[in-house]
Design an enzyme around this catalytic site. Sequence first.
Site, PDB file in Angstrom:
ATOM      1  CE  LYS A 120     -14.645  -4.821  -0.347  1.00 42.19           C
ATOM      2  NZ  LYS A 120     -14.251  -4.505   0.940  1.00 42.19           N
TER       3      LYS A 120
ATOM      4  CE  LYS B  43      -4.131  -2.301   1.899  1.00 46.07           C
ATOM      5  NZ  LYS B  43      -5.473  -1.567   3.006  1.00 46.07           N
TER       6      LYS B  43
ATOM      7  CE  LYS C 268      -8.841 -11.737  -3.778  1.00 45.67           C
ATOM      8  NZ  LYS C 268      -7.952 -11.721  -1.787  1.00 45.67           N
TER       9      LYS C 268
HETATM   10  P1  AMP Z   1     -11.335  -7.245   0.485  1.00 41.45           P
HETATM   11  O1  AMP Z   1     -12.747  -7.101  -1.141  1.00 41.45           O
HETATM   12  O2  AMP Z   1     -10.199  -7.586   0.201  1.00 41.45           O
HETATM   13  O3  AMP Z   1     -11.912  -6.599   1.423  1.00 41.45           O
HETATM   14  O4  AMP Z   1     -11.831  -8.756   0.945  1.00 41.45           O
HETATM   15  C1  AMP Z   1     -12.741  -8.790   2.153  1.00 41.45           C
HETATM   16  C2  AMP Z   1     -13.246 -10.310   2.183  1.00 41.45           C
HETATM   17  O5  AMP Z   1     -12.954 -11.024   0.849  1.00 41.45           O
HETATM   18  C3  AMP Z   1     -12.155 -11.117   2.720  1.00 41.45           C
HETATM   19  O6  AMP Z   1     -11.762 -12.079   3.686  1.00 41.45           O
HETATM   20  C4  AMP Z   1     -11.687 -11.729   1.212  1.00 41.45           C
HETATM   21  O7  AMP Z   1     -10.647 -13.006   1.468  1.00 41.45           O
HETATM   22  C5  AMP Z   1     -12.334 -11.794   0.621  1.00 41.45           C
HETATM   23  N1  AMP Z   1     -12.129 -11.702  -0.590  1.00 41.45           N
HETATM   24  C6  AMP Z   1     -12.162 -10.771  -1.630  1.00 41.45           C
HETATM   25  N2  AMP Z   1     -12.178 -10.764  -3.448  1.00 41.45           N
HETATM   26  C7  AMP Z   1     -11.799 -12.234  -3.344  1.00 41.45           C
HETATM   27  C8  AMP Z   1     -12.139 -13.103  -4.669  1.00 41.45           C
HETATM   28  N3  AMP Z   1     -11.589 -12.456  -5.421  1.00 41.45           N
HETATM   29  N4  AMP Z   1     -12.513 -14.605  -4.159  1.00 41.45           N
HETATM   30  C9  AMP Z   1     -13.029 -14.970  -3.114  1.00 41.45           C
HETATM   31  N5  AMP Z   1     -12.811 -14.056  -1.624  1.00 41.45           N
HETATM   32  C10 AMP Z   1     -12.749 -12.980  -2.169  1.00 41.45           C
END
Ligand code: AMP
Length: 339
Positions: A198, A114, A195
């Site tokens: 967001k 970051k 992956k």
């Molecule tokens: P984030 O979007 O990085 O804030 O992640 C929030 C939660 O969603 C975390 O527990 C991640 O492990 C899960 N997560 C985020 N993106 C994915 C994805 N593409 N596939 C599965 N789990 C995800």
Amino acid sequence: MSERKIVFSGIQPSGNLHIGNYLGAIKRWVEMQDQYDCIYCIVDMHAITVPHDPKVLHETTLELAALLIACGIDPERCVLFVQSHVSAHAEMTWIFNCITPLGWLERMTQYKEKAARQESVSTGLLDYPVLQASDILLYQTDLVPVGEDQRQHIELTRDIAGRFNHLFGETFKLPEALISEVGARVMGLDDPTKKMSKSITSRYHAIRLLDDPDTIRTAIRRAVTDSGREIIFSDAPEKAGVNNLLTIYQAFTGKSREEIEAHFAGKGYGDLKREVAEVVIEALRPIQERYRAIRAERGYIDEILRRGAEEARRRSEPTLTQAKHRVGFVLPEELQHHV
Ligand code: AMP
Ligand code: TRP
């Protein structure tokens, strides 16, 4: 109730929650409510460690609370609250700051990634994992369900707890990370090697939980596949797109791989995409309906969050007070019964 293991997890109130977040995190949180004593936190204090827009943060915090409930997080069966409502998290962080070597934080890979993306880095960004440790340790947590990327932060949490216990006496339970198994990893529709995320905002990258049916159909119709025609689960790099669509289909239908491959045998990618789109649309429909009902009911979210914060304060107070006592702070008279 009290013999059940304590589960704590947090999620940042960034908008654009997508089906990867749902399948990889939220669905699991919902399932864990049956078995564990669950505490779920919307971590708005973590969200301001990078530059942000106050109006957007305000809206996405309320949106996330409503979405979590719409997805099945049940405030009657777990504690759901907003981090900044419970001042114990900030207070605990200060105490941990004073025993956490700077080098531990400078080593965190998420911090380094970051920090590399920004011109100037706030002290809060470096301190992010200490706040996360406070979230977890304040509740004597046993298990922390998180994605693989959070493993290092949970290790650090254990190190901080261990150091405090060593310096001042046994105070904190050392938590375990509960890393979700593979399969729940949803990839980007426009690029199945990345992956679903967001922070990638290109138009046909993700399916957001609040997307309407036409948006979902278009995104899936445009999903990258290969020039072949075999509809099978596969690790081969060129099959990543088809594999991702099948994974999404499997996650939402609960069918076995064999069943799914047999179902699609002899069909084309067009059929696959149409069917995946309909499965996703039908799965999101009830979530979106509940979401709209919750947002329309004035005061509902406020009341849920008020009760959640009250419960979180009640549950964190003994541990915070004990920690203050251990470091030598004089306790105000009304808190002395905790030690
Ligand atoms: P984030 O979007 O990085 O804030 O992640 C929030 C939660 O969603 C975390 O527990 C991640 O492990 C899960 N997560 C985020 N993106 C994915 C994805 N593409 N596939 C599965 N789990 C995800
Ligand atoms: N850092 C976590 C993430 O980005 C969010 C988080 C904050 C968290 N506090 C937590 C997760 C406590 C688990 C436990 O996903």
